[in-house]
Design an enzyme around this catalytic site. Structure first.
Site, PDB file in Angstrom:
ATOM      1  N   TYR A 330      -0.958  43.648  27.613  1.00  0.00           N
ATOM      2  CA  TYR A 330      -0.055  43.878  28.733  1.00  0.00           C
ATOM      3  C   TYR A 330       1.274  44.223  28.093  1.00  0.00           C
ATOM      4  CZ  TYR A 330      -3.281  41.170  31.713  1.00  0.00           C
ATOM      5  OH  TYR A 330      -4.372  40.691  32.402  1.00  0.00           O
ATOM      6  N   ASP A 358      -4.125  47.049  35.831  1.00  0.00           N
ATOM      7  CA  ASP A 358      -4.411  46.715  37.231  1.00  0.00           C
ATOM      8  C   ASP A 358      -3.690  45.461  37.706  1.00  0.00           C
ATOM      9  OD1 ASP A 358      -5.833  44.865  35.783  1.00  0.00           O
ATOM     10  OD2 ASP A 358      -7.811  45.504  36.473  1.00  0.00           O
ATOM     11  N   HIS A 448      -9.956  43.832  38.099  1.00  0.00           N
ATOM     12  CA  HIS A 448      -9.531  42.553  37.530  1.00  0.00           C
ATOM     13  C   HIS A 448     -10.338  41.401  38.108  1.00  0.00           C
ATOM     14  CE1 HIS A 448      -6.281  41.474  34.710  1.00  0.00           C
ATOM     15  NE2 HIS A 448      -6.419  40.239  35.196  1.00  0.00           N
TER      16      HIS A 448
END
Length: 571
Positions: A330, A358, A448
Site C-alpha cells: 500500500y 481496492d 478485497h
C-alpha cells in the site's frame, strides 16, 4: 499414472497452551506422467507455546509497526536522560532502572512502558498510535510485553528515537506476576482445542473455517471473518461460483497429467497462491512464518502482506532455497517510506510487487468494529479528551495508507523496483484494459474479500465478463483472481475462464489458526486433490487443457459453433 497425494500421519494437536507441530513429509503436488517421479522428504518442527492471553490484547491491535520498531541501542551506553532516574549501576557501567521508578510515569504527558525487559518513553507517540492512546495509557508504568509481542514483529520499535530507549528494568525490583484467573473465552478456547481433530481429518477447505470459529479468540475470528457493512459481497463471492457449471468431456485418457503452472514468471506446483493477508499472529504465535514455511514445502507462491505481524526479515529468512514470494504494497502517505520499502523488498529477493488498489477509502468492517475491546482510561487520564482512534483491528493497522492514488503511481513503483508489478483489486473491465495500457505484468481481479465496498462484483463474474467481451486482454497480461475460492472445483472454473492462478487469503489464516504450519500444508493437499480430480473428470489432464468451453452458466445453455467468447466448437 497419476500419483496419489502423499498421506501425512499427524497426531492430534495438543490443548491450546501447547500446540504440537509434528514431523510431516514435504508436499510436492506434482501429478506427472508415469515416467515421472516425485519425492518426499521430511522436516522436523519444534514445539511452540500458544499464548491464550493474546485474545483481549489483540482487539486493540497495538500496532506500532510504522512508528516504533527494534532495540538497537547499546545497553551499556544510556543517554544522559536516563541518569536523572534512580537505579542500580552494574560493574559494566550499565544502569538498571527500578520498577518503582517506571510506575511513576503513567500520565499522558509522561508515559513509560516495559517491553521485553526494556523501558521506553512513549509519551510523544501516544497521539500517533493507530489504536488510540487509551490502550497505552492503560498499560503505562507496567510491563506491556504480553500485549505487545503476540501482535508485532521484532523490528516494531525501531523508529522510536534513541533517547526514548531508556534502558533495562532492574529485574530484582519487578514483582512476581500475579496468577490470573482465565477468562470465560480462554476456558472455552481451551476446551475447544481439546476436541480439535487432527489435521488429516480436515477433508474440505471449509473444515478449517468451521473449527477456526471455535478455537480462535473473538478478536482473531472477527478480524479474519469481517467484511464491509452488511457483508453482501463477502457472501456473494462464494455464492457466485454456483452460477457456473462444468461441461465435462469424456473418453479422454486420464492416465497422465500435471497441475504445475506458471504466472508472471513464477512457477508453482499448484495453480493457487496465498493472497496477502495480515495479522497471522492473531491465530498462531508464529504468524506469517507458518505461511511461508508451508508454502515452501508445497511449492506455491506466497503473497506477503505489508501489514504482516511478522517482520519482513523473519518471513524472507523462513523461505526455502529458491522459494518465490510476492510482496504487497500500500503506498504510504510518506512516499519516501514507500521508496525505501520497495528497494528493501527488491534487495531481499521478492519475485513480484502486488500493488493493492481496492482500498481507496476506509470501510466499516462491521464484525471487527463490534469486536473491539473497550479499554477504560486509567485514573491519570480523567478529564482528558478520549482518542478518536479507529475502533477495529483493520482500521488500527491502516492509518499510514495514502488515499490519493492515481494511475501515475504505477510509474512511481516502476521507478523504484525492477520487479514485475501485479495490480490487485481490479473490479471492472475498463480498469483491466487500463492496466494493460500501463504495461503491468499482471492483475488480480479482487474486491478485497468483500471487505471494502459492499455490492462490488464477484471476481468470478468479472472474469466471465472479460472472457466474453475482452478475450484479447488475456494475451496482454496475466489475469489472476481471488475472493470466494473454497474448493478445487472453484479453482478449475476460474482457470477454465482464463485465470492463470487463484488466491486464497482467509482459508490460509484459518488453517494456520487451527493447526499452524501443518494446517497450511494440509489445505494445499486438499486443494491439490480436488483440482486434480475435477480436471480429470471433465477431460483435462494439464492446466493448458482447461478451456472456456469446459465451463459456463448453470442450467441449459447452447453455443453450437458460435460460443459467446468467439471461436469454434472443437472436439
Amino acid at each position: 499414472m497419476i500419483r496419489q497425494l502423499p498421506r501425512i500421519s499427524r497426531a492430534s494437536v495438543a490443548p491450546v497452551k501447547h500446540v504440537q507441530r509434528q514431523t510431516v513429509p514435504v508436499f510436492r503436488a506434482r501429478f506427472a506422467s508415469s515416467s515421472s517421479s516425485s519425492t518426499a522428504s521430511s522436516s522436523s518442527s519444534q514445539r511452540t507455546s500458544l499464548v491464550v492471553a493474546v485474545a483481549a490484547a489483540a482487539g486493540i491491535a497495538l500496532t506500532y509497526k510504522s512508528f516504533m520498531p527494534s532495540i538497537k541501542a547499546d545497553e551499556g551506553a544510556l543517554s544522559s536522560k536516563t541518569d536523572k532516574y534512580p537505579g542500580t549501576k552494574q560493574p559494566s557501567g550499565q544502569k538498571l532502572i527500578s520498577f518503582e521508578e517506571v510506575q511513576k510515569h503513567t500520565k499522558r504527558d509522561d508515559c513509560w512502558v516495559i517491553i521485553d525487559g526494556k523501558i521506553y518513553d512513549v509519551t510523544d507517540f501516544l497521539d500517533n498510535h493507530p489504536g488510540g492512546a487509551e490502550i497505552i495509557l492503560a498499560n503505562a508504568g507496567k510491563d506491556a510485553t504480553k500485549i505487545f509481542k503476540p501482535l508485532h514483529p521484532p523490528d516494531a520499535l525501531e523508529t522510536l528515537d534513541e533517547s526514548q530507549h531508556l534502558g533495562p528494568v532492574d529485574p530484582l525490583t519487578v514483582p512476581e506476576p500475579e496468577d490470573e484467573e482465565p477468562t470465560e473465552e480462554e476456558i472455552s478456547i481451551e476446551e475447544a482445542r481439546k476436541t480439535l481433530p487432527p489435521v488429516d481429518s480436515m477433508l474440505l477447505v471449509n473444515d478449517f473455517e468451521d473449527w477456526a470459529e471455535k478455537v480462535l479468540s473473538g478478536t482473531a475470528w472477527n478480524y479474519y471473518k469481517s467484511a464491509a457493512d452488511r457483508e453482501i459481497t463477502a457472501g456473494e463471492n462464494q455464492d457466485a461460483f454456483k452460477r457456473y457449471y462444468f461441461r465435462p468431456r469424456i473418453l479422454r485418457d486420464a492416465t497422465h497429467g500435471s497441475i504445475d503452472t506458471e504466472f508472471v514468471g513464477m512457477k508453482t506446483n499448484l495453480p493457487i497462491f496465498i493472497s496477502p493477508a495480515a495479522m497471522a499472529k492473531l491465530g498462531h504465535p508464529l504468524g506469517e512464518v507458518n505461511l511461508t514455511k508451508g508454502a515452501g514445502k508445497c511449492g506455491i507462491v506466497q503473497g506477503i502482506s505489508i501489514n504482516a505481524s511478522c517482520s519482513l526479515d523473519e518471513i524472507m529468512a523462513a523461505r526455502e532455497k529458491g522459494q518465490q514470494v510476492m510482496f504487497q504494497i500500500y503506498l504510504n502517505k510518506d512516499r519516501k517510506a514507500s521508496e525505501a520499502l520497495l528497494h528493501k523488498v527488491t534487495e531481499l529477493g521478492a519475485s513480484a510487487i502486488i500493488f493493492t488498489v481496492d482500498t481507496a477509502w476506509r470501510s466499516k468492517r462491521t464484525r471487527d468494529v463490534r469486536a473491539k475491546v473497550a479499554v477504560a482510561p486509567p485514573p491519570s487520564s480523567e478529564g482528558q479528551e478520549k482518542s478518536k482512534a479507529p475502533l477495529g483491528v483493520s482500521q488500527a493497522i491502516s492509518g499510514y495508507q495514502d488515499t490519493n492514488l492515481t494511475w501515475n503511481d504505477i510509474g512511481f513503483i516502476r521507478k523504484h523496483t525492477n520487479l514485475p508489478i501485479i495490480v490487485k483489486g481490479i473490479q471492472s473491465m475498463e480498469d483491466a484494459e487500463l492496466c494493460a495500457e500501463h504495461g503491468v505484468e499482471g492483475i488480480i481481479l479482487s474486491n478485497h474479500g468483500g471487505r471494502q465496498c459492499d455490492f462490488a462484483p464477484a471476481p468470478i463474474d468479472l472474469l466471465y465478463e472479460m472472457r466474453i467481451n475482452k478475450p484479447e486482454l488475456f494475451t496482454k497480461l496475466d489475469v489472476m483472481m481471488d475472493g470466494g475460492i473454497r474448493s478445487g472445483a472453484d479453482v478449475v472454473k476460474a482457470l477454465a475462464l482464463g485465470a492463470r492462478a487463484v488466491g486464497l487469503g482467509r482459508s490460509f489464516l484459518y488453517a494456520n489458526g487451527t493447526h499452524g504450519e501443518d494446517g497450511v500444508i494440509r489445505l494445499c493437499e486438499i486443494l491439490a486433490e480436488e483440482i486434480q480430480n475435477t480436471m480429470r473428470n471433465i477431460g483435462a489432464n494439464n492446466i493448458s487443457d482447461l478451456k472456456p468451453e469446459l465451463v459456463g452458466p448453470a442450467g441449459p445453455w447452447v453455443y453450437g459453433n458460435a460460443p459467446p467468447w468467439g471461436g469454434k466448437n472443437k472436439a
